[in-house]
Design a protein around this motif. Structure first.
Motif, mmCIF file in Angstrom:
data_model
loop_
_atom_site.group_PDB
_atom_site.id
_atom_site.type_symbol
_atom_site.label_atom_id
_atom_site.label_comp_id
_atom_site.label_asym_id
_atom_site.label_seq_id
_atom_site.Cartn_x
_atom_site.Cartn_y
_atom_site.Cartn_z
ATOM 1 N N ASP A 61 17.311 33.837 51.939
ATOM 2 C CA ASP A 61 17.875 32.514 51.697
ATOM 3 C C ASP A 61 18.857 32.096 52.791
ATOM 4 O O ASP A 61 19.508 31.065 52.676
ATOM 5 C CB ASP A 61 18.588 32.493 50.338
ATOM 6 N N ALA A 62 18.973 32.906 53.830
ATOM 7 C CA ALA A 62 19.917 32.602 54.905
ATOM 8 C C ALA A 62 19.163 32.036 56.113
ATOM 9 O O ALA A 62 17.969 31.754 56.048
ATOM 10 C CB ALA A 62 20.696 33.859 55.283
ATOM 11 N N ASP A 63 19.866 31.926 57.232
ATOM 12 C CA ASP A 63 19.289 31.306 58.427
ATOM 13 C C ASP A 63 18.630 32.340 59.333
ATOM 14 O O ASP A 63 18.895 32.396 60.528
ATOM 15 C CB ASP A 63 20.383 30.561 59.191
ATOM 16 N N GLY A 64 17.762 33.153 58.755
ATOM 17 C CA GLY A 64 17.095 34.166 59.555
ATOM 18 C C GLY A 64 17.939 35.392 59.811
ATOM 19 O O GLY A 64 17.656 36.174 60.725
ATOM 20 N N SER A 65 18.980 35.610 59.010
ATOM 21 C CA SER A 65 19.866 36.753 59.210
ATOM 22 C C SER A 65 19.240 38.030 58.661
ATOM 23 O O SER A 65 18.489 38.003 57.686
ATOM 24 C CB SER A 65 21.209 36.516 58.518
ATOM 25 N N TYR A 66 19.580 39.146 59.292
ATOM 26 C CA TYR A 66 19.095 40.429 58.801
ATOM 27 C C TYR A 66 20.032 41.550 59.244
ATOM 28 O O TYR A 66 20.801 41.413 60.203
ATOM 29 C CB TYR A 66 17.672 40.704 59.286
ATOM 30 N N LEU A 67 19.966 42.658 58.507
ATOM 31 C CA LEU A 67 20.656 43.898 58.857
ATOM 32 C C LEU A 67 19.607 44.931 59.230
ATOM 33 O O LEU A 67 18.560 45.017 58.573
ATOM 34 C CB LEU A 67 21.470 44.433 57.677
ATOM 35 N N VAL A 68 19.876 45.744 60.249
ATOM 36 C CA VAL A 68 18.931 46.787 60.623
ATOM 37 C C VAL A 68 19.699 48.032 61.052
ATOM 38 O O VAL A 68 20.765 47.946 61.667
ATOM 39 C CB VAL A 68 17.979 46.295 61.749
ATOM 40 N N THR A 69 19.174 49.197 60.671
ATOM 41 C CA THR A 69 19.766 50.477 61.061
ATOM 42 C C THR A 69 18.652 51.432 61.457
ATOM 43 O O THR A 69 17.540 51.369 60.921
ATOM 44 C CB THR A 69 20.604 51.090 59.923
ATOM 45 N N ASN A 70 18.957 52.314 62.405
ATOM 46 C CA ASN A 70 17.992 53.334 62.836
ATOM 47 C C ASN A 70 18.519 54.748 62.632
ATOM 48 O O ASN A 70 17.860 55.716 63.011
ATOM 49 C CB ASN A 70 17.646 53.150 64.324
ATOM 50 N N ASP A 71 19.724 54.870 62.062
ATOM 51 C CA ASP A 71 20.333 56.195 61.931
ATOM 52 C C ASP A 71 20.766 56.493 60.498
ATOM 53 O O ASP A 71 21.773 57.148 60.262
ATOM 54 C CB ASP A 71 21.521 56.339 62.884
ATOM 55 N N GLY A 72 19.993 55.988 59.546
ATOM 56 C CA GLY A 72 20.296 56.275 58.147
ATOM 57 C C GLY A 72 21.486 55.518 57.612
ATOM 58 O O GLY A 72 22.038 55.888 56.579
ATOM 59 N N GLY A 73 21.903 54.459 58.302
ATOM 60 C CA GLY A 73 22.996 53.633 57.806
ATOM 61 C C GLY A 73 24.352 53.948 58.403
ATOM 62 O O GLY A 73 25.341 53.316 58.042
ATOM 63 N N LYS A 74 24.434 54.914 59.332
ATOM 64 C CA LYS A 74 25.731 55.220 59.948
ATOM 65 C C LYS A 74 26.253 54.024 60.731
ATOM 66 O O LYS A 74 27.446 53.730 60.728
ATOM 67 C CB LYS A 74 25.606 56.444 60.864
ATOM 68 N N THR A 75 25.342 53.362 61.436
ATOM 69 C CA THR A 75 25.680 52.113 62.118
ATOM 70 C C THR A 75 24.620 51.089 61.746
ATOM 71 O O THR A 75 23.493 51.446 61.380
ATOM 72 C CB THR A 75 25.696 52.277 63.650
ATOM 73 N N PHE A 76 24.972 49.821 61.818
ATOM 74 C CA PHE A 76 23.983 48.788 61.550
ATOM 75 C C PHE A 76 24.288 47.563 62.396
ATOM 76 O O PHE A 76 25.412 47.368 62.863
ATOM 77 C CB PHE A 76 23.931 48.429 60.062
ATOM 78 N N VAL A 77 23.268 46.774 62.603
ATOM 79 C CA VAL A 77 23.395 45.549 63.378
ATOM 80 C C VAL A 77 23.136 44.364 62.456
ATOM 81 O O VAL A 77 22.150 44.344 61.718
ATOM 82 C CB VAL A 77 22.403 45.528 64.561
ATOM 83 N N LEU A 78 24.042 43.411 62.480
ATOM 84 C CA LEU A 78 23.849 42.141 61.797
ATOM 85 C C LEU A 78 23.396 41.143 62.849
ATOM 86 O O LEU A 78 24.094 40.921 63.839
ATOM 87 C CB LEU A 78 25.151 41.672 61.144
ATOM 88 N N ALA A 79 22.214 40.580 62.658
ATOM 89 C CA ALA A 79 21.654 39.708 63.689
ATOM 90 C C ALA A 79 20.953 38.516 63.058
ATOM 91 O O ALA A 79 20.885 38.377 61.838
ATOM 92 C CB ALA A 79 20.685 40.492 64.577
#
Length: 274
Positions: A61-79
């Protein structure tokens, strides 16, 4: 003999392919949250794909926003899919910044939280959700809050009733495990105690949750009620072939340091107090 060897070779290839698919298998599901207040109702949906230590949450429901992680959630990117913005966070830093924000708010408002109580008052079979047997529990949390700003004193009694439908037939994705643990380690004592005690009652992934918060103004004897319902749907196993190319790729962006997170939390706090 040649046909037999070819047949065995085909079976071996099929077994290896199946093993590879099993190793790469993940989960896909949709999370829908409905928030109801006295004067409005809001609804949010998220599409989640998780595979091993990779996960991506698309906010539908947002403007194409997403969260993604490649290390099991230790770090994540909001993009954002249009690359309008991008920021990299550490999970522990994010929750600790939230804790620091609350501690500063507590200090500015001379706030005092007291009499925390968390009890499980119900446990029963919860029926089948998305093909999985569930257990339904109800957890009631109560605590008081006082705040003094100049000559004004406010006192509230807060009650939260959580109905959870959990399954023991699934394991939590890596990122959810870490986020739950981090939510109980913010450095803000009351939040940590509340999260830790609630977490002790959860025996598996939650497929449905109903949360009702009643905030009562003790002096005025007036109450506000908020109900939040979260439901998991379209739960399915996925393989590598179900994931769009580059779906878990991390956009390049600057990491957000703890100092920057605390600065942003302070800015938000000052804006809120004004």
């Amino acid at each position: 003999m040649a046909k037999f060897l070819m047949k065995q070779k085909w079976h071996l290839a099929a077994m290896l392919a199946m093993a590879a698919q099993t190793a790469l298998a993940g989960l896909g599901y949709t999370v829908t949250t409905t928030v109801e207040r006295a004067d409005e109702t809001e609804k949010f949906s998220e599409k989640v794909l998780t595979q091993g230590k990779q996960a991506r949450i698309d906010f539908l429901d947002a403007d194409g926003s997403y969260l993604v992680t490649n290390d099991g959630g230790k770090t994540f990117v909001l993009a954002n899919r249009s690359e309008a913005y991008c920021s990299s966070w550490t999970t522990t830093g994010f929750f600790q910044a939230a804790g620091n924000f609350l501690k500063k708010a507590e200090g500015l408002a001379n706030a005092e939280l007291h009499d925390l109580s968390v009890k499980k008052v119900l446990e029963e079979p919860g029926g089948v959700i998305e093909g999985f047997d569930t257990t339904h529990i109800r957890v009631v949390s109560k605590y008081g809050a006082k705040a003094r700003i100049l000559f004004l004193t406010m006192e509230y009694a807060i009650e939260e009733v959580d109905d959870l439908w959990m399954t023991s037939d699934l394991e939590l994705p890596f990122f959810e495990q870490l986020w739950l643990e981090s939510n109980a380690n913010t450095g803000f004592t009351y939040m940590d105690e509340l999260s830790e005690q609630r977490l002790a009652f959860e025996t598996g992934p939650v497929l449905k949750m109903e949360n009702v918060v009643t905030l009562r103004n003790v002096k005025k004897n007036e109450s506000e009620v908020k109900k939040e319902t979260t439901v998991v749907s379209n739960l399915r196993e996925i393989t590598a072939g179900d994931v769009p190319p580059g779906h878990f790729d991390l956009p390049r962006c600057e990491p957000v340091s703890r100092k920057m997170m605390e600065k942003e939390a302070t800015r938000m706090l000052k804006k809120h107090v004004r």
